[in-house]
Design a protein around this motif. Sequence first.
Motif, mmCIF file in Angstrom:
data_model
loop_
_atom_site.group_PDB
_atom_site.id
_atom_site.type_symbol
_atom_site.label_atom_id
_atom_site.label_comp_id
_atom_site.label_asym_id
_atom_site.label_seq_id
_atom_site.Cartn_x
_atom_site.Cartn_y
_atom_site.Cartn_z
ATOM 1 N N ILE A 143 27.669 -31.120 11.005
ATOM 2 C CA ILE A 143 26.468 -30.291 10.913
ATOM 3 C C ILE A 143 26.843 -28.821 10.762
ATOM 4 C CG2 ILE A 143 24.419 -29.511 12.191
ATOM 5 C CD1 ILE A 143 24.382 -32.353 13.446
ATOM 6 N N VAL A 144 27.818 -28.366 11.544
ATOM 7 C CA VAL A 144 28.260 -26.973 11.451
ATOM 8 C C VAL A 144 28.919 -26.714 10.099
ATOM 9 C CG1 VAL A 144 29.774 -25.216 12.450
ATOM 10 C CG2 VAL A 144 28.504 -26.760 13.942
ATOM 11 N N GLU A 145 29.701 -27.667 9.632
ATOM 12 C CA GLU A 145 30.330 -27.526 8.312
ATOM 13 C C GLU A 145 29.268 -27.422 7.224
ATOM 14 O OE1 GLU A 145 34.608 -29.847 8.820
ATOM 15 O OE2 GLU A 145 32.841 -30.977 8.225
ATOM 16 N N GLY A 146 28.205 -28.199 7.342
ATOM 17 C CA GLY A 146 27.129 -28.150 6.362
ATOM 18 C C GLY A 146 26.476 -26.791 6.316
ATOM 19 N N PHE A 147 26.277 -26.175 7.476
ATOM 20 C CA PHE A 147 25.694 -24.832 7.509
ATOM 21 C C PHE A 147 26.609 -23.827 6.823
ATOM 22 C CE2 PHE A 147 25.602 -20.630 9.426
ATOM 23 C CZ PHE A 147 24.270 -20.274 9.240
ATOM 24 N N VAL A 148 27.902 -23.881 7.129
ATOM 25 C CA VAL A 148 28.865 -22.928 6.576
ATOM 26 C C VAL A 148 28.960 -23.054 5.054
ATOM 27 C CG1 VAL A 148 31.317 -22.346 6.491
ATOM 28 C CG2 VAL A 148 30.189 -22.687 8.698
ATOM 29 N N VAL A 149 28.896 -24.274 4.538
ATOM 30 C CA VAL A 149 28.937 -24.483 3.086
ATOM 31 C C VAL A 149 27.733 -23.826 2.414
ATOM 32 C CG1 VAL A 149 28.727 -26.219 1.270
ATOM 33 C CG2 VAL A 149 30.316 -26.587 3.157
ATOM 34 N N LYS A 150 26.567 -23.933 3.037
ATOM 35 C CA LYS A 150 25.340 -23.369 2.466
ATOM 36 C C LYS A 150 25.217 -21.867 2.694
ATOM 37 C CE LYS A 150 22.441 -27.515 2.542
ATOM 38 N NZ LYS A 150 21.150 -28.098 2.964
ATOM 39 N N HIS A 151 25.857 -21.378 3.763
ATOM 40 C CA HIS A 151 25.720 -19.958 4.107
ATOM 41 C C HIS A 151 27.085 -19.362 4.438
ATOM 42 C CE1 HIS A 151 21.383 -20.675 4.329
ATOM 43 N NE2 HIS A 151 21.652 -21.711 5.099
ATOM 44 N N PRO A 152 27.971 -19.271 3.443
ATOM 45 C CA PRO A 152 29.350 -18.824 3.710
ATOM 46 C C PRO A 152 29.468 -17.363 4.128
ATOM 47 C CG PRO A 152 28.954 -19.005 1.343
ATOM 48 C CD PRO A 152 27.768 -19.620 2.021
ATOM 49 N N LYS A 180 38.706 -27.611 19.390
ATOM 50 C CA LYS A 180 39.548 -26.815 18.504
ATOM 51 C C LYS A 180 39.113 -26.957 17.052
ATOM 52 C CE LYS A 180 44.392 -26.020 17.235
ATOM 53 N NZ LYS A 180 45.804 -26.441 17.473
ATOM 54 N N GLU A 181 38.798 -28.186 16.640
ATOM 55 C CA GLU A 181 38.351 -28.410 15.267
ATOM 56 C C GLU A 181 37.016 -27.727 15.010
ATOM 57 O OE1 GLU A 181 37.437 -32.080 12.106
ATOM 58 O OE2 GLU A 181 38.180 -32.507 14.131
ATOM 59 N N LEU A 182 36.098 -27.807 15.972
ATOM 60 C CA LEU A 182 34.795 -27.159 15.822
ATOM 61 C C LEU A 182 34.961 -25.647 15.660
ATOM 62 C CD1 LEU A 182 31.668 -27.284 15.913
ATOM 63 C CD2 LEU A 182 31.848 -27.065 18.405
ATOM 64 N N LYS A 183 35.816 -25.048 16.485
ATOM 65 C CA LYS A 183 36.003 -23.592 16.440
ATOM 66 C C LYS A 183 36.783 -23.128 15.218
ATOM 67 C CE LYS A 183 37.738 -23.337 20.640
ATOM 68 N NZ LYS A 183 38.321 -22.723 21.858
ATOM 69 N N SER A 184 37.405 -24.049 14.505
ATOM 70 C CA SER A 184 38.143 -23.682 13.287
ATOM 71 C C SER A 184 37.222 -23.498 12.085
ATOM 72 C CB SER A 184 39.190 -24.751 12.970
ATOM 73 O OG SER A 184 38.577 -25.953 12.501
ATOM 74 N N ILE A 185 35.988 -23.971 12.182
ATOM 75 C CA ILE A 185 35.024 -23.844 11.077
ATOM 76 C C ILE A 185 34.570 -22.389 11.011
ATOM 77 C CG2 ILE A 185 32.844 -24.666 10.134
ATOM 78 C CD1 ILE A 185 33.199 -27.173 11.926
ATOM 79 N N ALA A 186 34.668 -21.782 9.836
ATOM 80 C CA ALA A 186 34.428 -20.346 9.741
ATOM 81 C C ALA A 186 33.621 -19.955 8.513
ATOM 82 C CB ALA A 186 35.760 -19.600 9.737
ATOM 83 N N THR A 187 32.832 -18.895 8.677
ATOM 84 C CA THR A 187 32.222 -18.207 7.545
ATOM 85 C C THR A 187 33.145 -17.038 7.200
ATOM 86 O OG1 THR A 187 30.961 -16.656 8.911
ATOM 87 C CG2 THR A 187 29.918 -18.782 8.423
ATOM 88 N N SER A 188 32.750 -16.209 6.260
ATOM 89 C CA SER A 188 33.582 -15.066 5.882
ATOM 90 C C SER A 188 33.653 -14.018 6.985
ATOM 91 C CB SER A 188 33.032 -14.420 4.607
ATOM 92 O OG SER A 188 31.720 -13.914 4.830
ATOM 93 N N THR A 189 32.751 -14.123 7.982
ATOM 94 C CA THR A 189 32.710 -13.121 9.048
ATOM 95 C C THR A 189 33.389 -13.572 10.340
ATOM 96 O OG1 THR A 189 30.522 -13.908 9.755
ATOM 97 C CG2 THR A 189 30.572 -12.112 8.155
ATOM 98 N N GLY A 190 33.834 -14.815 10.387
ATOM 99 C CA GLY A 190 34.533 -15.256 11.588
ATOM 100 C C GLY A 190 34.363 -16.735 11.885
ATOM 101 N N ASN A 191 35.049 -17.172 12.923
ATOM 102 C CA ASN A 191 35.037 -18.583 13.312
ATOM 103 C C ASN A 191 33.855 -18.924 14.217
ATOM 104 O OD1 ASN A 191 37.904 -18.009 12.513
ATOM 105 N ND2 ASN A 191 38.137 -20.162 13.023
ATOM 106 N N THR A 192 33.499 -20.192 14.203
ATOM 107 C CA THR A 192 32.452 -20.700 15.089
ATOM 108 C C THR A 192 32.798 -20.380 16.545
ATOM 109 O OG1 THR A 192 31.896 -22.507 13.592
ATOM 110 C CG2 THR A 192 31.289 -22.790 15.899
ATOM 111 N N MET A 193 31.792 -19.914 17.275
ATOM 112 C CA MET A 193 31.967 -19.589 18.692
ATOM 113 C C MET A 193 31.381 -20.706 19.550
ATOM 114 S SD MET A 193 31.188 -15.488 18.721
ATOM 115 C CE MET A 193 29.859 -15.563 17.516
ATOM 116 N N LEU A 194 32.141 -21.129 20.547
ATOM 117 C CA LEU A 194 31.718 -22.212 21.433
ATOM 118 C C LEU A 194 31.677 -21.711 22.872
ATOM 119 C CD1 LEU A 194 31.143 -25.210 22.142
ATOM 120 C CD2 LEU A 194 33.627 -25.554 22.176
ATOM 121 N N PHE A 195 30.508 -21.854 23.510
ATOM 122 C CA PHE A 195 30.346 -21.492 24.908
ATOM 123 C C PHE A 195 30.034 -22.759 25.712
ATOM 124 C CE2 PHE A 195 29.291 -17.715 22.492
ATOM 125 C CZ PHE A 195 29.931 -16.698 23.192
#
Length: 214
Positions: A143-152, A180-195
Amino acid sequence: MYDTQAAIMKDWLVNTQNPACLIFLVEQSDMLTKTGISGYSLSFEMKRIVDLAISKLVEGNSKGDEVSPRVKIGVFGYSDTHFSWRLNLNRDECGLKMLSNEFKMVKDEYVDEKLELYIPSYFMEKNHGKEDMASGISNLIEIVEGFVVKHPESVPPIVYHLTQGNIQHSQKKNVLAAMKELKSIATSTGNTMLFNIRINSDLEEPLIFPHQFS
């Protein structure tokens, strides 16, 4: 959590073309039916956190009667028996939903006696099965990867993971690998943040952020 959301909207360029992405991943095992120090079940405490966070987002992105569609919202519950959309709204095709006027159409609400206010009931409680954190996080990756593909070019996705935090030692390696895999997904402005937000009936302070899992 609420300060993080406010900072995103203030410090980063967020608009309909480059929306923010906020996801709530909520453990929904049957262990959460036990009562916490507040007198409510852990399941309800998680519901209250999610409902209040979304209501603040709606309020902060409203201008008059219009809600600005510049934030994608996702709320998912998990256990070893399910991973499912848990909002009182139909999700969009990509698995998320744009914050819009539809959120104002949710009429069910309840009183938060501690905060002395009415909170809209967005989140649906559902508790059965055992905790399966690794699968819950892994199911979120697509799901996160899908968002990043549509909104890089958008700001990095933010994931709030609400859990009682009782991980079996045998699963710890898989949980950390999924995080670790989830946080590796990134847009041009940075990596996914997990709290990781731990809700526990045995703690004097029921809300903590465990550094070892963030």
